[in-house]
Design an enzyme around this catalytic site. Structure first.
Site, PDB file in Angstrom:
ATOM      1  N   TYR A 140       0.555  -1.222  -0.162  1.00 18.06           N
ATOM      2  CA  TYR A 140       0.294   0.500   0.017  1.00 18.06           C
ATOM      3  C   TYR A 140       1.210   0.926  -0.452  1.00 18.06           C
ATOM      4  CZ  TYR A 140      -3.925  -3.488   1.284  1.00 18.06           C
ATOM      5  OH  TYR A 140      -4.597  -4.151   1.063  1.00 18.06           O
ATOM      6  N   TRP A 157     -13.824 -12.081  -6.894  1.00 17.29           N
ATOM      7  CA  TRP A 157     -15.354 -12.537  -6.468  1.00 17.29           C
ATOM      8  C   TRP A 157     -16.843 -12.723  -7.277  1.00 17.29           C
ATOM      9  CZ3 TRP A 157     -13.282 -15.866  -3.583  1.00 17.29           C
ATOM     10  CH2 TRP A 157     -12.252 -15.640  -3.418  1.00 17.29           C
ATOM     11  N   GLY A 225      -8.997  -1.816  11.306  1.00 21.45           N
ATOM     12  CA  GLY A 225      -7.999  -2.334  12.772  1.00 21.45           C
ATOM     13  C   GLY A 225      -6.797  -3.036  12.578  1.00 21.45           C
ATOM     14  N   ASP A 226      -6.659  -3.438  13.009  1.00 19.20           N
ATOM     15  CA  ASP A 226      -5.295  -4.300  12.683  1.00 19.20           C
ATOM     16  C   ASP A 226      -5.376  -5.878  13.481  1.00 19.20           C
ATOM     17  OD1 ASP A 226      -2.741  -5.776  13.002  1.00 19.20           O
ATOM     18  OD2 ASP A 226      -1.267  -3.775  13.378  1.00 19.20           O
ATOM     19  N   ARG A 242      -7.373 -15.277   1.314  1.00 21.68           N
ATOM     20  CA  ARG A 242      -6.879 -15.211   0.664  1.00 21.68           C
ATOM     21  C   ARG A 242      -5.877 -14.131   1.519  1.00 21.68           C
ATOM     22  NH1 ARG A 242      -8.042 -12.999  -5.719  1.00 21.68           N
ATOM     23  NH2 ARG A 242      -9.833 -12.094  -4.471  1.00 21.68           N
ATOM     24  N   HIS A 245      -2.408 -16.477   3.056  1.00 21.39           N
ATOM     25  CA  HIS A 245      -1.098 -17.073   2.209  1.00 21.39           C
ATOM     26  C   HIS A 245      -0.288 -15.566   2.305  1.00 21.39           C
ATOM     27  CE1 HIS A 245      -2.897 -15.158  -1.909  1.00 21.39           C
ATOM     28  NE2 HIS A 245      -2.804 -14.329  -0.886  1.00 21.39           N
ATOM     29  N   ASP A 246      -0.360 -14.446   3.183  1.00 23.93           N
ATOM     30  CA  ASP A 246       0.120 -13.543   2.976  1.00 23.93           C
ATOM     31  C   ASP A 246       1.994 -13.610   4.111  1.00 23.93           C
ATOM     32  OD1 ASP A 246      -1.096 -12.100   1.283  1.00 23.93           O
ATOM     33  OD2 ASP A 246      -2.180 -11.196   2.464  1.00 23.93           O
ATOM     34  N   GLN A 296       6.218 -11.022  -3.008  1.00 19.72           N
ATOM     35  CA  GLN A 296       5.525  -9.867  -3.025  1.00 19.72           C
ATOM     36  C   GLN A 296       5.221 -10.446  -1.250  1.00 19.72           C
ATOM     37  OE1 GLN A 296       3.461  -9.311  -7.042  1.00 19.72           O
ATOM     38  NE2 GLN A 296       3.084  -7.680  -5.190  1.00 19.72           N
TER      39      GLN A 296
HETATM   40  C1  LIG Z   1      -4.178 -10.568   0.081  1.00 23.39           C
HETATM   41  S1  LIG Z   1      -5.037  -9.554   0.589  1.00 23.39           S
HETATM   42  C2  LIG Z   1      -7.187 -10.378   0.618  1.00 23.39           C
HETATM   43  C3  LIG Z   1      -8.406  -9.483   0.523  1.00 23.39           C
HETATM   44  C4  LIG Z   1      -9.984  -9.980   0.440  1.00 23.39           C
HETATM   45  N1  LIG Z   1      -9.935 -10.560   2.154  1.00 23.39           N
HETATM   46  C5  LIG Z   1      -9.729 -11.035  -0.973  1.00 23.39           C
HETATM   47  O1  LIG Z   1     -10.001 -12.523  -1.128  1.00 23.39           O
HETATM   48  O2  LIG Z   1     -10.713 -10.162  -1.663  1.00 23.39           O
HETATM   49  C6  LIG Z   1      -5.525  -9.587   2.716  1.00 23.39           C
HETATM   50  C7  LIG Z   1      -6.014  -8.654   3.080  1.00 23.39           C
HETATM   51  O3  LIG Z   1      -5.335  -8.460   3.750  1.00 23.39           O
HETATM   52  C8  LIG Z   1      -5.200  -6.862   4.512  1.00 23.39           C
HETATM   53  N2  LIG Z   1      -4.674  -6.697   6.264  1.00 23.39           N
HETATM   54  C9  LIG Z   1      -3.453  -6.921   5.776  1.00 23.39           C
HETATM   55  N3  LIG Z   1      -2.618  -7.022   6.870  1.00 23.39           N
HETATM   56  C10 LIG Z   1      -3.938  -6.550   7.886  1.00 23.39           C
HETATM   57  C11 LIG Z   1      -3.563  -6.349   9.158  1.00 23.39           C
HETATM   58  N4  LIG Z   1      -2.814  -6.221  10.184  1.00 23.39           N
HETATM   59  N5  LIG Z   1      -5.339  -5.811   9.433  1.00 23.39           N
HETATM   60  C12 LIG Z   1      -6.172  -6.021   9.030  1.00 23.39           C
HETATM   61  N6  LIG Z   1      -6.362  -6.330   7.840  1.00 23.39           N
HETATM   62  C13 LIG Z   1      -5.191  -6.586   6.899  1.00 23.39           C
HETATM   63  C14 LIG Z   1      -5.120  -6.346   3.761  1.00 23.39           C
HETATM   64  O4  LIG Z   1      -5.290  -5.080   3.199  1.00 23.39           O
HETATM   65  C15 LIG Z   1      -6.206  -7.029   2.520  1.00 23.39           C
HETATM   66  O5  LIG Z   1      -7.157  -6.758   2.079  1.00 23.39           O
END
Ligand SMILES: C[S@@+](CC[C@H](N)C(=O)[O-])C[C@H]1O[C@@H](n2cnc3c(N)ncnc32)[C@H](O)[C@@H]1O
Length: 335
Positions: A140, A157, A225-226, A242, A245-246, A296
């Protein structure tokens, strides 16, 4: 045999050229031009300020790749494929996803060998932003980048959100929260399919603010929030699509533990991911996605057994995996 082998190797080696034909035609508005009616290369070049020579070569290549249909009079029309997925405004358009792949993901893949050597994200090399502490600080890094990434993810989706959400019957879950749910496209689909449930999205404050500004999802509420630190809302069902997988295994277990604690009795977590086949040898699409995760993020794609084990470490059991067909699979675990 040598000829055939050479052909196979060169086709693999030149795969990036086919991707670039698709990306360039999309960026230059070729499919949108063809959507307005049969058109020839000179007309597209004139309308869009392109070189006639380059446009002709690009459109010929598109036709060979099945992205345009060439008529006997030199005109081009869109194929069923490009009409569905490449034209702006089509309900199944994957335009933002492809533009994101064409920009950031392509640049990161230019450093695949470095990524494999070092075992980590290549954002710093590709775009000059370090991603060691938080991959999303890099993902971001600008508002435009956040918007393209988020809008691109939402496009998936329109294709398979309904399928993923009906793989298990979710009607019994009165309060559903899509954690890391981005701009809310999947949550919106959940609200449509399960009108008796209250559906919300929990995501980073900037993502939520942008989604609300863009008027996201009627019937869906948003909370910023986080997910590693903030208090999570209580829910009967958390959706994590998804998201795992991050992240590396330890962070996934940490997040799943937090979700388990916020679940109401009888609650569950629905995991939506591209799940590798047992043993992890395929499918190819998912193996390539896993390399994208290397470049990434801090994560990777996993097998069902790996998701089951992480969930068990977080105190979530009764693992079930279903494959509805299409790019994403659904897994359910219970408190
Ligand atoms: C790969 S995207 C998937 C988005 C959605 N679930 C989808 O499948 O279209 C990962 C999501 O996790 C959110 N994210 C990442 N770190 C986060 C955090 N610490 N707290 C809340 N959301 C978070 C990102 O902003 C993003 O929207």
């Amino acid at each position: 045999m040598a000829d055939r082998g050479f052909g196979v190797v060169m086709e693999l080696a030149q795969g990036f050229m086919a991707s670039q034909v698709l990306f360039a035609a999309l960026e230059l508005g070729v499919f949108d031009a063809a959507a307005r009616g049969p058109t020839d290369a000179d007309a597209v070049a004139r309308e869009s300020g392109l070189s006639p020579r380059g446009t002709r070569l690009l459109m010929d290549a598109c036709a060979r790749l099945g992205l345009l249909r060439a008529g006997p009079d030199g005109s081009f029309t869109n194929t069923a494929l490009s009409s569905a997925f490449l034209v702006s405004g089509s309900p199944l358009s994957q335009r933002c996803t492809l533009l994101y792949l064409a920009g950031t993901t392509y640049r990161c893949w230019g450093h695949l060998a470095d990524g494999v050597r070092e075992g980590r994200s290549q954002y710093a090399r590709a775009v000059g932003v370090a991603a060691e502490d938080d991959p999303f600080a890099a993902i971001y890094r600008t508002e435009a980048e956040r918007s393209l990434f988020t809008r691109g993810l939402q496009e998936t989706w329109s294709l398979c959100g309904g399928r993923v959400l009906t793989t298990f019957d979710l009607a019994a879950f009165g309060v559903i929260c899509d954690v890391g749910g981005g701009a809310g496209a999947l949550a919106q689909e959940a609200a449509r399919l399960y009108p008796g449930s209250a559906v919300s999205v929990f995501d980073l404050p900037d993502v939520v603010a942008a989604a609300q500004e863009e008027g996201a999802g009627p019937g869906v509420s948003f909370l910023g929030g986080d997910f590693f630190r903030s208090r999570l809302p209580r829910a009967d069902l958390f959706v994590l699509a998804r998201v795992l997988h991050d992240w590396g295994d330890a962070d996934c277990v940490r997040l799943l533990r937090r979700l388990r604690r916020a679940l109401r009795p009888g609650g569950a977590v629905l995991l939506v991911e591209a799940v590798l086949t047992p043993g992890g040898a395929g499918p190819l699409r998912t193996l390539l996605l896993s390399l994208t995760m290397l470049l990434q993020t801090r994560g990777r794609e996993r097998t069902g057994a790996e998701y089951r084990d992480m969930a068990a470490r977080a105190g979530l059991d009764r693992f079930r995996l279903r494959r509805p067909g299409g790019p994403y699979d659904a897994m359910m675990v219970r408190r």
